[in-house]
Design an enzyme around this catalytic site. Structure first.
Site, PDB file in Angstrom:
ATOM      1  CD1 TRP A 105      -4.404  19.615  17.612  1.00  0.00           C
ATOM      2  CD2 TRP A 105      -5.014  21.276  18.989  1.00  0.00           C
ATOM      3  NE1 TRP A 105      -5.695  19.947  17.311  1.00  0.00           N
ATOM      4  CE2 TRP A 105      -6.106  20.960  18.130  1.00  0.00           C
ATOM      5  CE3 TRP A 105      -5.176  22.298  19.918  1.00  0.00           C
ATOM      6  CZ2 TRP A 105      -7.326  21.628  18.199  1.00  0.00           C
ATOM      7  CZ3 TRP A 105      -6.384  22.972  19.996  1.00  0.00           C
ATOM      8  CH2 TRP A 105      -7.446  22.631  19.145  1.00  0.00           C
ATOM      9  CG  ASP A 176      -2.141  17.343  23.780  1.00  0.00           C
ATOM     10  OD1 ASP A 176      -2.983  16.479  24.111  1.00  0.00           O
ATOM     11  OD2 ASP A 176      -2.396  18.266  22.977  1.00  0.00           O
ATOM     12  CE  LYS A 200      -9.442  15.479  19.812  1.00  0.00           C
ATOM     13  NZ  LYS A 200      -9.934  16.404  18.785  1.00  0.00           N
TER      14      LYS A 200
END
Length: 365
Positions: A105, A176, A200
């Site tokens: 990511w 992030d 999540k």
């Protein structure tokens, strides 16, 4: 309590939601607070929805200790859109931004930012298959960088920052935090910007929560496309256009659930306990289960691991599904197996997985 069958959900996202949150949403589905409408039907300009979004923000501020000089926004596009937005908004023309690349990511984030300007890789763990975080001595930051970007927890490779990197004076830290958001206490003041896809830990898919320090918004250049302009979104209090109303409502219910649980300190203790249960099985398996991350970098949210062969891993997934253990196949880009132990995954589900792993080794070792 519901009598509907529920599986042990280890999906990496969208992922498990607290059962009590789902039941409350179910009870309010047809008529929120007796108003005669579902949240999915009401105007985002209504007093009812104004109460929902303001309460959600207030509860999040309380949980995370967000100071008054930070804006909280409920946005769209997934974290992936914000990989580009952070560069568009906060990296001036001609400037560079530093990226610590610790997994898929953060690698995706720098790829987007590089399309729009200059980037600098401060650390890249790809040669070691992203199995660890950098040591302080490996980081050589640009003291003139517009910002430093990190991914706090890498869902695919299972590494998680335990503390913030030490940056040159005046360089802002962007993060992030999608996959370990509201899983543990953090010092928000160490960050200039935090953003997280909700799917999540914080709620369902469809909303990104952005937390941005006020002074950063003064950097936003003029004439950005409106929907990509953090300053506009902050000024309009997330309501420039129709926001993802239902997802914001569900996040608000999750924040209330976390407060009732005892806040992020209490949640962190539970999450640590859950992770220890699975890592203990891996570490005591004599190499039968092979964890990906080195111990000091291990994530408490996502635990990727391997078996001796892909055939054995396929059997593990097949047999685990029979035991109602869902979502244990590793990410398609790396294969293997992965257990995601987000906040809403209950202890009994994690114990069921740990017990299954022990029995699987006995039968197939």
């Amino acid at each position: 309590m519901t009598s509907v069958k529920r599986v042990h959900n280890f999906n990496a996202g969208p992922s498990a939601m607290p059962l009590s949150v789902l039941e409350k949403a179910q009870a309010e589905l047809l008529s929120f607070n007796g108003c005669g409408m579902s949240v999915m039907e009401m105007s985002h300009r209504s007093k009812e929805f104004e109460g929902i979004i303001k309460t959600a923000e207030a509860d999040l501020r309380e949980l995370m200790g967000i100071p008054a000089n930070y804006k909280v926004m409920f946005l769209q596009g997934g974290a992936s859109l914000h990989f580009a937005m952070e560069a568009m908004n906060f990296r001036p023309a001609g400037a560079s931004a530093d990226y610590i690349v610790t997994g898929a990511w953060s690698k995706a984030a720098i790829k987007e930012a590089a399309k729009l300007g200059t980037t600098n890789v401060v650390f890249n763990g790809e040669a070691e298959k992203f199995n660890r975080l950098p040591a302080a001595g490996e980081l050589n930051f640009d003291p003139k960088a517009a910002y430093v970007h990190i991914c706090h927890n890498e869902t695919i490779h299972g590494v998680e920052f335990k503390s913030e990197p030490v940056l040159p004076a005046g360089v802002p830290l962007f993060c992030d935090m999608s996959s370990d958001f509201v899983s543990q206490p953090i010092d928000v003041t160490k960050y200039a910007m935090i953003y997280a896809g909700a799917q999540k830990n914080a709620g369902p898919a469809g909303v990104v929560i952005a937390i941005v320090r006020d002074d950063m918004l003064e950097r936003v250049p003029a004439n950005l496309p409106t929907m990509l302009d953090y300053k506009v979104m902050a000024e309009k209090e997330s309501l420039y256009n129709t926001p993802p109303c239902w997802s914001i409502y569900m996040c608000g219910l999750v924040f209330q659930w976390l407060k009732e649980l005892g806040g992020l300190e209490a949640m962190y203790k539970i999450d640590q306990q859950k992770a220890k249960m699975i890592y203990d099985v891996i570490d005591k398996s004599g190499g039968y289960y092979r964890g990906h991350a080195v111990p000091e970098s291990r994530s408490i949210m996502n635990i990727p691991f391997r078996l001796a062969s892909e055939e054995l891993e396929d059997l593990f997934v097949k047999e685990s599904k029979k035991a109602d253990l869902i979502g244990l196949k590793g990410h398609r880009s790396v294969g293997g197996l992965r257990a995601s132990l987000y906040n809403a995954v209950p202890l009994e589900s994690v114990k069921a997985l740990a017990d299954f792993m022990v029995e699987f080794q006995k039968k197939n070792g």
